[in-house]
Design an enzyme around this catalytic site. Structure first.
Site, PDB file in Angstrom:
ATOM      1  CE  LYS A 191      74.760  39.153  40.454  1.00 53.78           C
ATOM      2  NZ  LYS A 191      75.245  39.423  41.823  1.00 53.78           N
ATOM      3  CD  GLU A 265      68.363  53.857  35.453  1.00 50.48           C
ATOM      4  OE1 GLU A 265      69.109  54.834  35.690  1.00 50.48           O
ATOM      5  OE2 GLU A 265      67.352  53.941  34.749  1.00 50.48           O
ATOM      6  CB  CYS A 300      74.141  56.260  40.577  1.00 49.58           C
ATOM      7  SG  CYS A 300      72.533  55.580  40.839  1.00 49.58           S
ATOM      8  CD  GLU A 401      79.059  56.693  40.345  1.00 49.98           C
ATOM      9  OE1 GLU A 401      79.392  55.688  39.694  1.00 49.98           O
ATOM     10  OE2 GLU A 401      77.879  56.990  40.580  1.00 49.98           O
TER      11      GLU A 401
HETATM   12  P1  ADP Z   1      79.772  47.887  42.454  1.00 54.25           P
HETATM   13  O1  ADP Z   1      81.173  48.105  42.018  1.00 54.25           O
HETATM   14  O2  ADP Z   1      79.118  49.093  42.974  1.00 54.25           O
HETATM   15  O3  ADP Z   1      79.575  46.674  43.319  1.00 54.25           O
HETATM   16  P2  ADP Z   1      78.984  46.407  40.150  1.00 54.25           P
HETATM   17  O4  ADP Z   1      78.607  46.932  38.818  1.00 54.25           O
HETATM   18  O5  ADP Z   1      80.248  45.625  40.239  1.00 54.25           O
HETATM   19  O6  ADP Z   1      78.965  47.641  41.122  1.00 54.25           O
HETATM   20  O7  ADP Z   1      77.821  45.497  40.742  1.00 54.25           O
HETATM   21  C1  ADP Z   1      76.441  45.749  40.565  1.00 54.25           C
HETATM   22  C2  ADP Z   1      75.750  44.424  40.304  1.00 54.25           C
HETATM   23  O8  ADP Z   1      76.212  43.907  39.059  1.00 54.25           O
HETATM   24  C3  ADP Z   1      76.039  43.341  41.339  1.00 54.25           C
HETATM   25  O9  ADP Z   1      74.890  42.530  41.506  1.00 54.25           O
HETATM   26  C4  ADP Z   1      77.150  42.544  40.674  1.00 54.25           C
HETATM   27  O10 ADP Z   1      77.254  41.210  41.119  1.00 54.25           O
HETATM   28  C5  ADP Z   1      76.709  42.584  39.229  1.00 54.25           C
HETATM   29  N1  ADP Z   1      77.779  42.390  38.245  1.00 54.25           N
HETATM   30  C6  ADP Z   1      79.065  42.797  38.339  1.00 54.25           C
HETATM   31  N2  ADP Z   1      79.744  42.440  37.232  1.00 54.25           N
HETATM   32  C7  ADP Z   1      78.867  41.796  36.417  1.00 54.25           C
HETATM   33  C8  ADP Z   1      78.958  41.187  35.135  1.00 54.25           C
HETATM   34  N3  ADP Z   1      80.097  41.156  34.453  1.00 54.25           N
HETATM   35  N4  ADP Z   1      77.840  40.632  34.626  1.00 54.25           N
HETATM   36  C9  ADP Z   1      76.668  40.662  35.283  1.00 54.25           C
HETATM   37  N5  ADP Z   1      76.531  41.205  36.496  1.00 54.25           N
HETATM   38  C10 ADP Z   1      77.600  41.783  37.073  1.00 54.25           C
END
Ligand code: ADP
Length: 499
Positions: A191, A265, A300, A401
């Site tokens: 994804k 990560e 990161c 961060e």
């Molecule tokens: P950022 O804030 O840097 O965008 P995120 O952790 O929100 O970091 O996003 C990193 C990835 O994780 C993206 O592909 C996002 O769609 C996905 N993501 C965010 N929230 C969830 C969740 N609850 N479950 C699974 N994937 C998630």
């Protein structure tokens, strides 16, 4: 091997977007989302809509996982070296498409083409070639258990791996996940991040020319609606995630219900310790590389807490300001540009609010470089790199961060004191120490609480070096042989009774 010449390199990123927009890649085909829903993807340099992306939900996830599960057993039964050769061939094919991928990722993320996006496209191709060559290292052991019994272990693939990736280095981070997963005999469903769906989809399309259908599927969509169903799907046996701590915990909770392994990560707030005897020029160059200023600090691993011995603090800050000032901000696709944009409005606002807070607390923000003069970029998410001094150790800017171009320079007097401050963090991803003294260097490498510690250098992650953090920076390792063996296979013990 199927004909790999069907897709010609296309260096107009807008033409590629028109071909890919609104689509997932499932079972070897570009397909629209089950619900028909799409969302806008913006160019962060001018806020124009680049195109649409498919808004994946549970039904798309199910189609992709079922396709992956159908092909996985045959893939696992393919001799390991054959799998490796095919994955290495993907790397060579991606090398031919390097320029178009670099442009596409620069367009969607705002990362400068010359300093960042092209470099990322090179590492991406290299990761597939590297892992392709490791296929025959998927070895087991023979165990001296009982002389009358032949006891061996084997490495078995897990099955279907779900990979959730972020937007900052989407191509490289995807490669570090799927190359070892595929070589080890797994099928994958990725994804992509909402902000950066196209370059990784193009990679999937390129690789699908040579891989069996269904082996590598790619979905776009939002975290809760598309990422969560992927983690929760009963046929997904392993999840590898890169992103925020908060989302990582949500992934871990869902995976815990199924008792499946995860690799996480997550964030970092990496310390860089510059001792009084350090080579100042090298340390300044290392701070620029480590802070990832050319990526707007969106890493990161960013060396965002820079502890400099009080005796050299002024000369260090002056030299750092001069060097960062010389970096050119501009259109990410322009070859002259060193620094592009922040990825999204949400990140843009977040970074600016940290800078405002630092100033309100009494910190001095040294703003470097100059915002682009081009009127076409006036709406873009540009933030001048900031070097903060005079911040207190308990400032949020020092503890949290920021994921932006904000370096906190803090001074220290003694080694024990700085080591204690460097380790007083909820994160533990990377750390560097700069000194000419061998004893200090060795001692610091032992005592710094981080997964990746470097002395007198600040290199980026490499395919052959194990990488991953401790504390809230995550679980498990990526890259290297270790990641493939420990995180994309499980070990089976087999005993033959010879009597
Ligand atoms: P950022 O804030 O840097 O965008 P995120 O952790 O929100 O970091 O996003 C990193 C990835 O994780 C993206 O592909 C996002 O769609 C996905 N993501 C965010 N929230 C969830 C969740 N609850 N479950 C699974 N994937 C998630």
């Amino acid at each position: 091997m199927p004909d790999a010449s069907a897709l010609v390199a296309q260096t107009d990123p807008f033409a590629l977007v028109r071909e890919l927009e609104g689509k997932h890649l499932i079972d070897g085909k570009l397909v629209g989302p089950a619900t028909g829903k799409t969302f806008d993807v913006l160019n962060p340099a001018n806020l124009q809509v680049i195109g649409q992306a498919a808004e994946g939900e549970a039904e798309d996830v199910d189609r992709a996982v079922q396709a992956a599960a159908r092909v996985q057993k045959a893939w696992a039964a393919t001799p390991a070296r054959e799998r490796g050769k095919l994955i290495a061939a993907c790397g060579r094919l991606l090398e031919q498409h390097k320029e178009e991928l670099a442009k596409l990722v620069a367009l969607e993320t705002g990362k400068a083409l010359r300093t960042e996006s092209r470099v990322e496209a090179g590492v991406l191709a290299d990761a597939f070639v590297f892992y392709g060559g490791l296929a025959s290292e998927l070895k087991g052991e023979s165990v001296p258990f009982n002389p009358d019994m032949l006891t061996v272990t084997t490495r078995e693939p897990i099955g279907v791996v779900g990979a959730i990736i972020p937007w900052n280095v989407p191509m490289m981070l995807m490669a570090f996940k799927i190359a070892p997963a595929l070589v080890a005999g797994n099928a994958v469903v990725v994804k992509s991040a909402e902000e950066a769906p196209y370059a990784v989809l193009r990679i999937c399309q390129i690789m699908n020319q040579v891989l069996p259908k269904g082996l590598f599927n790619l979905l776009s969509g939002f975290g809760p609606e598309c990422g969560q169903p992927l983690v929760a799907h009963p046929k997904v046996g392993k999840v590898t995630f890169t992103g925020s701590v908060e989302a990582g915990k949500a992934v871990y909770r869902t995976a815990a219900e199924k008792l499946i392994p995860v690799t996480l990560e997550l964030g970092g707030k990496s310390p860089m310790i510059v001792m009084a005897d350090a080579d100042l020029d090298k340390a300044v160059a290392g701070a620029i590389a480590g802070m990832r200023f050319t990526r707007q600090g969106q890493s990161c691993t960013a060396a965002s807490r820079i502890y400099v011995h009080r005796s050299i603090r002024h000369s260090f800050v002056d030299a750092l300001k001069t060097k960062v000032d010389a970096l050119v901000m501009g259109d990410p696709l322009d070859e002259k540009t060193d620094i592009g944009t922040i990825v999204s409005q949400q990140q843009f606002e977040r970074v600016k609010s940290y800078i405002a807070q630092g100033e309100a607390e009494g910190g001095t923000a040294h703003r470097c470089s100059a915002l682009p003069a081009d009127a076409a970029l006036s709406q873009g998410y540009y933030v001048q790199p900031v070097i903060f001094t005079e911040l207190k150790e308990n400032s949020r800017l020092v503890g949290e961060e920021i994921f932006g171009p904000v370096a906190c320079v803090l001074d220290f007097d003694g080694y024990e004191e700085v080591l204690q401050r460097a380790n007083a963090s909820e994160y533990g991803l990377a750390a560097t120490v700069w000194t000419r003294d061998l004893h200090t260097a060795l001692d610091a490498t032992k005592r710094l609480e981080a997964g990746f510690v470097q002395v007198n250098q600040n290199l980026v992650v490499m395919p052959n070096l194990s990488y991953g953090g401790v504390k809230h920076s995550g679980l498990g390792k990526e890259a290297s042989l270790e990641a493939m063996l420990e995180h994309f296979t499980h070990k089976k013990t087999i005993i033959f009774n010879m009597q």
